[in-house]
Design an enzyme around this catalytic site. Structure first.
Site, PDB file in Angstrom:
ATOM      1  N   SER A   1      -8.349 -84.455  76.671  1.00  0.00           N
ATOM      2  CA  SER A   1      -7.251 -83.546  76.808  1.00  0.00           C
ATOM      3  C   SER A   1      -8.192 -82.417  76.905  1.00  0.00           C
ATOM      4  O   SER A   1      -9.316 -82.121  77.035  1.00  0.00           O
ATOM      5  CB  SER A   1      -6.304 -83.871  76.029  1.00  0.00           C
ATOM      6  OG  SER A   1      -5.144 -83.209  75.931  1.00  0.00           O
ATOM      7  N   ASN A   2      -6.693 -81.564  76.933  1.00  0.00           N
ATOM      8  CA  ASN A   2      -7.689 -79.995  77.000  1.00  0.00           C
ATOM      9  C   ASN A   2      -6.426 -78.797  75.876  1.00  0.00           C
ATOM     10  O   ASN A   2      -5.677 -79.236  75.766  1.00  0.00           O
ATOM     11  CB  ASN A   2      -7.546 -79.254  78.090  1.00  0.00           C
ATOM     12  CG  ASN A   2      -6.451 -79.700  79.217  1.00  0.00           C
ATOM     13  OD1 ASN A   2      -5.501 -79.138  78.819  1.00  0.00           O
ATOM     14  ND2 ASN A   2      -6.486 -79.994  79.833  1.00  0.00           N
ATOM     15  N   PRO A   3      -6.802 -77.846  75.668  1.00  0.00           N
ATOM     16  CA  PRO A   3      -6.135 -76.956  74.595  1.00  0.00           C
ATOM     17  C   PRO A   3      -4.937 -76.497  75.670  1.00  0.00           C
ATOM     18  O   PRO A   3      -4.397 -74.901  75.273  1.00  0.00           O
ATOM     19  CB  PRO A   3      -7.112 -75.937  73.898  1.00  0.00           C
ATOM     20  CG  PRO A   3      -8.696 -76.212  74.985  1.00  0.00           C
ATOM     21  CD  PRO A   3      -8.565 -76.613  76.122  1.00  0.00           C
ATOM     22  N   SER A   4      -5.073 -76.484  76.958  1.00  0.00           N
ATOM     23  CA  SER A   4      -3.368 -76.006  77.580  1.00  0.00           C
ATOM     24  C   SER A   4      -1.834 -75.876  75.647  1.00  0.00           C
ATOM     25  O   SER A   4      -1.843 -76.951  75.868  1.00  0.00           O
ATOM     26  CB  SER A   4      -3.269 -77.208  78.495  1.00  0.00           C
ATOM     27  OG  SER A   4      -2.103 -76.495  79.055  1.00  0.00           O
TER      28      SER A   4
ATOM     29  N   ALA B   1      -2.374 -78.463  83.479  1.00  0.00           N
ATOM     30  CA  ALA B   1      -3.769 -78.689  82.863  1.00  0.00           C
ATOM     31  C   ALA B   1      -3.875 -79.870  83.090  1.00  0.00           C
ATOM     32  O   ALA B   1      -3.877 -81.105  82.342  1.00  0.00           O
ATOM     33  CB  ALA B   1      -4.335 -78.144  81.603  1.00  0.00           C
TER      34      ALA B   1
END
Ligand code: CTP
Length: 395
Positions: free
Chosen positions: A207-210, A274
């Site tokens: 995942s990503n930290p959006s 994102a």
């Protein structure tokens, strides 16, 4: 604009908010609870706004004959937006319960909650108490917008924490925005926000930290301007705005299905999500066990949802406007312009993300298919409003 002042030390900041609102051209009337009048006088607000101040249910609203005639209900009819500052713990509890035992609560009861903007101010333990938190949640569900509270030093100096009222400037600008144009009335828009998660096994994902905040601000701004908003959101800590239809998704694949099933009638699609570009090539039903030595994770591409829409609607009559976001760490505009063309978009919002996505502020460049370019900066909400100004111009 109706400014409802509660009884807390932050009432002094409400005076400054009144001044800023008048300066910005709003017509401001004030209503003070009995407790508020122990901190600030009606005369202060009278002098700042030039209007009579409502101080009690039985005094007919001072010397103003229009208020005198029908009391708090005419004040409620008159108000376009009601700002509650400071919103004390006691006032929030009364508003949640629907009490109407002073001019502020009685007036607010006759105004739709989605027109209220509340700026809480109280001791941090009072703020954190389950009672206050429940009241805030219930009011937010009715559409009340909350500003703050901010973190910081309390009036009792030894206390630090959330509970300080936000600054007058922030209250004034939120109120002015709420009085702003309803230029998206009835227009259906689709907004995506937050990250996606691509599962490797039942307990791990890519995942990503959006945070979802930018997309939420875009959805909220559209809502305030009258749009019918569908918000498709990945997993986020922050709650999505009230008053919009929310569909929760987890993976890029889910996002694609949710977008496709919500497209009908949408005039604008804003893809602020994102989206993960890759997912693990295999999903293991059982938790993957570690192995000795180096390991390799095979990844495959996820569907590019936005590019898919771009291709599907290329040259189509009555196509929705497509707005993308480009998160870049280098050659920001060049990369964004490339995405704009490649994905066949109308607008792209280029975002420099080398410092991460977090925070309430943003600085972006909006590039148009027509060659237009605009730099936008400020709170995510302010950036969202400026983006809608541009989208509106293209509709
Ligand atoms: N997007 C999408 N589906 C994906 C990836 C991205 O719909 N699988 C959308 C995003 O929501 C955003 C835009 O495409 O509006 C650009 O996303 P970004 O990840 O910055 O661009 P990519 O095309 O993935 O390019 P790269 O990762 O190479 O920078």
């Amino acid at each position: 604009m109706l400014l409802c002042v509660g009884g807390g030390i932050a009432a002094f900041k409400a005076c400054e908010a009144a001044r800023l609102l008048v300066k910005a051209g709003a017509e401001v009337r004030c209503a003070l609870t009995p407790a508020a009048q122990r901190f600030v006088t009606p005369l202060t607000f009278h002098a700042l706004t030039g209007n009579a101040v409502a101080t009690g249910l039985w005094d007919g609203g001072g010397s103003d004959p229009t208020i005198l005639a029908a009391g708090h209900v005419s004040l409620a009819d008159w108000a376009g937006v009601a700002v509650i500052a400071p919103a004390t713990a006691d006032l929030l509890a009364k508003l949640r319960a629907g009490l109407a035992d002073d001019v502020v609560t009685a007036t607010l009861l006759a105004i739709e909650p989605r027109l209220w903007i509340a700026a809480p101010a109280m001791n941090e333990r009072m703020w954190r108490s389950p009672a206050t938190q429940e009241n805030v949640r219930a009011l937010a569900e009715r559409g009340v917008r909350f500003l703050g509270p901010a973190e910081g030093e309390m009036a009792e100096r030894s206390h630090v924490g959330p509970g300080r009222m936000v600054e007058a400037q922030e209250i004034a600008s939120a109120a002015l925005r709420a009085l702003g144009p309803r230029d998206l009335e009835g227009i259906a828009v689709l907004v995506t926000a937050g990250p996606t998660r691509e599962a490797l096994d039942p307990v791990r994902y890519l995942s990503n930290p959006s945070s979802g905040r930018m997309g939420f601000a875009v959805a909220e701004a559209a809502r305030d301007r009258g749009a019918e908003v569908t918000l498709i959101a990945g997993p986020t800590e922050v709650a999505p705005p009230a008053g919009v239809r929310v569909l929760r998704i987890v993976s890029a694949q889910d996002l694609e299905s949710a977008v496709n099933s919500s497209l009908d009638g949408a005039r604008v699609v804003v893809m602020a999500a994102a989206v993960a570009d890759q997912r693990p090539s295999e999903f293991s039903e059982q938790k993957v066990k570690k192995k000795e030595g180096e390991e390799t994770l095979r990844l495959v591409r996820t569907p590019d949802v936005l590019a898919g829409l771009g291709t599907r609607f290329a040259g189509a009559q009555g196509r929705p406007l497509l707005v993308g976001f480009a998160a870049e760490t280098e050659r920001v505009e060049e990369n964004a312009r490339d995405k704009l063309a490649r994905k066949n978009l109308d607008l792209i919002v280029a975002n420099e993300v080398s410092q991460g996505f977090a925070g309430d502020e943003n600085r972006v460049v909006v590039l148009g298919r027509d060659g237009g370019r605009a730099e936008l900066a400020g709170t995510k909400r302010a950036v969202a409003d400026a983006l809608w100004d541009r989208i509106r111009a293209l509709l």
